[in-house]
Design an enzyme around this catalytic site. Structure first.
Site, PDB file in Angstrom:
ATOM      1  N   LEU A   1      37.830  42.969  34.733  1.00 24.24           N
ATOM      2  CA  LEU A   1      37.067  42.958  35.987  1.00 24.24           C
ATOM      3  C   LEU A   1      36.377  44.279  36.283  1.00 24.24           C
ATOM      4  O   LEU A   1      35.780  44.448  37.341  1.00 24.24           O
ATOM      5  CB  LEU A   1      38.009  42.600  37.157  1.00 24.24           C
ATOM      6  CG  LEU A   1      38.582  41.177  37.115  1.00 24.24           C
ATOM      7  CD1 LEU A   1      39.609  41.001  38.216  1.00 24.24           C
ATOM      8  CD2 LEU A   1      37.471  40.146  37.267  1.00 24.24           C
ATOM      9  N   ARG A   2      36.503  45.234  35.334  1.00 27.46           N
ATOM     10  CA  ARG A   2      35.909  46.543  35.591  1.00 27.46           C
ATOM     11  C   ARG A   2      34.393  46.452  35.800  1.00 27.46           C
ATOM     12  O   ARG A   2      33.820  47.141  36.633  1.00 27.46           O
ATOM     13  CB  ARG A   2      36.263  47.498  34.450  1.00 27.46           C
ATOM     14  CG  ARG A   2      36.148  48.963  34.840  1.00 27.46           C
ATOM     15  CD  ARG A   2      36.706  49.889  33.776  1.00 27.46           C
ATOM     16  NE  ARG A   2      38.140  50.062  33.909  1.00 27.46           N
ATOM     17  CZ  ARG A   2      39.006  49.974  32.920  1.00 27.46           C
ATOM     18  NH1 ARG A   2      38.604  49.692  31.710  1.00 27.46           N
ATOM     19  NH2 ARG A   2      40.294  50.167  33.129  1.00 27.46           N
ATOM     20  N   GLY A   3      33.745  45.577  35.044  1.00 24.47           N
ATOM     21  CA  GLY A   3      32.291  45.416  35.181  1.00 24.47           C
ATOM     22  C   GLY A   3      31.903  44.935  36.565  1.00 24.47           C
ATOM     23  O   GLY A   3      30.938  45.433  37.170  1.00 24.47           O
TER      24      GLY A   3
END
Length: 352
Positions: free
Chosen positions: A286-288
């Site tokens: 989910l970093r993006g």
């Protein structure tokens, strides 16, 4: 003029840099919101990567730090304080402060782990019971910028330490059962030439943004860049004076954006569209999603808006996602082009 000439080393003005808009925007957004997670700048040799990075640091407003503290501690923000300063506050001691330039720390390729993390004087600790810490580059970079040139050539072990500190905001040094930790929050900026080796995908993913720069092809622009550089080399202080008003204008613009950032809102539907794009592109984790949300808010603040719109997302999303796509050796399409195609499909095609 005297004030300008008091600088120890003249720095090329950020507003005098011609072209490379993608790199400049990524740096400005990370300065507005350091939680974006830094920027990786990949491009050809001689394209002004180092010059631009040093120029953004020179542009930043001074920061207030606790006097005689090794870690540039903030006087009121607990997250940016060393344990020693917190202890002094709990004891009711009054803190003296001073203003300093934002630290701009270079990490040389040949640096050792001790040079990066700092060292503990074991002999003094055992004999006198005193924890004596010699700060490393992670301590000096706290609340500033840590710049790693040719990051793709840096020892993997040091890159791991760097990224752990950048993610947690703390650095811990342990030797012979003695442990010291200190805050280490910085904007991590890496640069490199892709011809000299790629970063491991899991490390690349830890950089918030990824800017790609190419050698300028247009003859008139090349001439402009060469003339600008020649003018600076001939008389740096005259060049700095020439761009002083533009520098002040950009500095106040950045400060306004930093103040406005906490109040910026992003509509639920737009957050869903960001996650939809990440899903279609098979972005791991989910970093993006998180970085794109942060960057869009920072860009909206920079544009003096109250809330994020589609164009803000469109402007930053390629910077946030292009380095997070899974590499397919048989795929000839550039990752940035792939991101743009999906963005146009989800957000609607528009002329930029």
């Amino acid at each position: 003029m005297n004030k300008i000439q008091n600088q120890t080393r003249p720095v090329f003005p950020f507003t005098a840099i011609v072209g490379q808009e993608e790199m400049k925007l990524a740096l400005i957004l990370n300065v507005i919101d350091p939680k974006i997670g830094g920027v990786m700048i990949m491009g050809d040799r001689g394209t002004g990567k180092s010059t631009t990075i040093r120029a953004i640091a020179d542009l930043l407003p001074e920061i207030e730090v606790v006097l005689d503290d090794l870690f540039n501690s903030h006087s009121s923000d607990y997250d940016l304080m060393s344990d020693a300063v917190k202890q002094r506050i709990e004891q009711g001691s009054e803190l003296s402060t001073q203003f300093i330039k934002v630290p701009m720390i270079d990490l040389p390729l040949g640096a050792t782990e001790d040079r990066l993390c700092g060292t503990i004087d074991i002999e003094k600790a055992l004999n006198e019971g005193i924890k004596t810490f010699e700060p490393g580059l992670l301590a000096k970079a706290h609340r500033g910028i840590l710049y790693v040139d040719e990051v793709n050539l840096l020892d993997d072990h040091l890159v791991d330490i760097l990224l752990d500190s950048a993610a947690s905001g703390w650095n811990t040094v342990e030797r012979e059962g003695i442990s010291i930790r200190h805050p280490s929050r910085f904007v991590l900026v890496g640069s490199g030439n892709p011809e000299e080796g790629e970063l491991r995908p899991q490390l690349l993913d830890r950089f918030g943004m990824h800017a790609e720069i190419r050698t300028v092809k247009e003859p008139s622009l090349r001439v402009q860049i060469v003339e600008q550089r020649s003018k600076f080399d001939k008389d740096p202080y005259a060049c700095i004076a020439e761009f002083q008003d533009k520098q002040k204008g950009l500095k106040s613009h950045i400060i306004s954006a930093q103040e406005k950032l906490p109040s910026i809102i992003i509509d639920y539907d737009l957050r869903v569209k960001i996650s939809e794009i990440c899903g279609i592109l098979n972005v791991d984790g989910l970093r993006g999603d998180i970085v794109t949300n942060r960057a869009a808010k920072a860009f909206a603040a920079y544009q003096n808006k109250d809330e994020v719109d589609i164009e803000d997302i469109r402007k930053v999303i390629t910077l946030c996602l292009r380095h997070r796509l899974r590499k397919d050796p048989l795929d000839s399409m550039d990752s940035g082009t792939k991101v743009n195609e999906v963005v146009n499909e989800i957000l609607g095609c528009t002329e930029l």
